[in-house]
Design a protein around this motif. Sequence first.
Motif, PDB file in Angstrom:
ATOM      1  N   GLY A  86      -8.988  35.726   7.282  1.00  0.00           N
ATOM      2  CA  GLY A  86      -8.798  36.371   8.581  1.00  0.00           C
ATOM      3  C   GLY A  86      -8.482  37.853   8.452  1.00  0.00           C
ATOM      4  O   GLY A  86      -9.026  38.684   9.184  1.00  0.00           O
ATOM      5  N   LEU A  87      -7.614  38.197   7.503  1.00  0.00           N
ATOM      6  CA  LEU A  87      -7.258  39.603   7.301  1.00  0.00           C
ATOM      7  C   LEU A  87      -8.464  40.424   6.853  1.00  0.00           C
ATOM      8  O   LEU A  87      -8.659  41.560   7.304  1.00  0.00           O
ATOM      9  CB  LEU A  87      -6.122  39.719   6.284  1.00  0.00           C
ATOM     10  N   ILE A  88      -9.255  39.861   5.957  1.00  0.00           N
ATOM     11  CA  ILE A  88     -10.441  40.581   5.477  1.00  0.00           C
ATOM     12  C   ILE A  88     -11.443  40.787   6.606  1.00  0.00           C
ATOM     13  O   ILE A  88     -11.964  41.889   6.795  1.00  0.00           O
ATOM     14  CB  ILE A  88     -11.068  39.864   4.264  1.00  0.00           C
ATOM     15  N   TRP A  89     -11.718  39.724   7.366  1.00  0.00           N
ATOM     16  CA  TRP A  89     -12.667  39.881   8.472  1.00  0.00           C
ATOM     17  C   TRP A  89     -12.136  40.885   9.497  1.00  0.00           C
ATOM     18  O   TRP A  89     -12.898  41.703  10.033  1.00  0.00           O
ATOM     19  CB  TRP A  89     -12.970  38.554   9.137  1.00  0.00           C
ATOM     20  N   ASP A  90     -10.839  40.850   9.759  1.00  0.00           N
ATOM     21  CA  ASP A  90     -10.262  41.822  10.683  1.00  0.00           C
ATOM     22  C   ASP A  90     -10.419  43.234  10.143  1.00  0.00           C
ATOM     23  O   ASP A  90     -10.794  44.154  10.874  1.00  0.00           O
ATOM     24  CB  ASP A  90      -8.784  41.508  10.922  1.00  0.00           C
ATOM     25  N   TYR A  91     -10.161  43.431   8.859  1.00  0.00           N
ATOM     26  CA  TYR A  91     -10.318  44.738   8.219  1.00  0.00           C
ATOM     27  C   TYR A  91     -11.755  45.241   8.347  1.00  0.00           C
ATOM     28  O   TYR A  91     -11.986  46.427   8.553  1.00  0.00           O
ATOM     29  CB  TYR A  91      -9.933  44.623   6.743  1.00  0.00           C
ATOM     30  N   LEU A  92     -12.702  44.313   8.243  1.00  0.00           N
ATOM     31  CA  LEU A  92     -14.118  44.677   8.318  1.00  0.00           C
ATOM     32  C   LEU A  92     -14.615  44.819   9.765  1.00  0.00           C
ATOM     33  O   LEU A  92     -15.804  45.079   9.987  1.00  0.00           O
ATOM     34  CB  LEU A  92     -14.971  43.657   7.558  1.00  0.00           C
ATOM     35  N   GLY A  93     -13.719  44.642  10.724  1.00  0.00           N
ATOM     36  CA  GLY A  93     -14.100  44.821  12.126  1.00  0.00           C
ATOM     37  C   GLY A  93     -14.872  43.664  12.707  1.00  0.00           C
ATOM     38  O   GLY A  93     -15.707  43.863  13.589  1.00  0.00           O
ATOM     39  N   ALA A  94     -14.575  42.462  12.231  1.00  0.00           N
ATOM     40  CA  ALA A  94     -15.237  41.266  12.719  1.00  0.00           C
ATOM     41  C   ALA A  94     -14.182  40.319  13.315  1.00  0.00           C
ATOM     42  O   ALA A  94     -13.799  39.317  12.714  1.00  0.00           O
ATOM     43  CB  ALA A  94     -16.000  40.569  11.601  1.00  0.00           C
ATOM     44  N   PRO A  95     -13.689  40.633  14.530  1.00  0.00           N
ATOM     45  CA  PRO A  95     -12.594  39.850  15.096  1.00  0.00           C
ATOM     46  C   PRO A  95     -12.948  38.384  15.364  1.00  0.00           C
ATOM     47  O   PRO A  95     -12.089  37.510  15.259  1.00  0.00           O
ATOM     48  CB  PRO A  95     -12.238  40.594  16.387  1.00  0.00           C
TER      49      PRO A  95
END
Length: 183
Positions: free
Chosen positions: A168-177
């Motif tokens: 979740g943190l990685i996807w959030d960092y990559l701008g994929a909520p």
Amino acid sequence: LAFVPVAQLVAQQAEGRGTTPRFSSSAGAYLAGRAARTAGDPVTSADFMARALRGDPNQMFLLVGTFRLSIEAGDVRMAMSLADRVYARDVADPVATLVLAVRDAETGEYGSLIDRAREWRQRDQRALVPVFLEAWAQAGLGDGEAAMAALATVEVQRATPWLGLEQGLIWDYLGAPDAAAES
């Protein structure tokens, strides 16, 4: 008994009442460092151990001890400067590997971080830290799929509490909520 005056000097320095003693030998600096460590003062201890190391730069015991004390003392600059030397002598040292991995991430050397994480994982198949390091390095390169592939190498039973969080943190960092929410 000769140790007592050194310990008193170190204790006074830690309390701000004395001046930093100067030693003409590595042995004196080493003993002062040990006294400071025993007194619970890692900052002063790291300083004295660094002085001892300068007098005997090839002493592995001093090198590793000074490196670890610099981390404990919060002296990132010293830790970074010693990490390469510790790693060169012992690539299996997990603390040196982690410090160098942090430096790689901080400087944007994601390819180096990936290589370092994979080497660490080859030495210790069950370690989670190198898997997470590789995943974040892949995220730093902007490759979410490669990051998830790195995380997929973990035994799910061992990492269940952490795996979803990291994803979740990685996807959030990559701008994929949306992907972050599904994790």
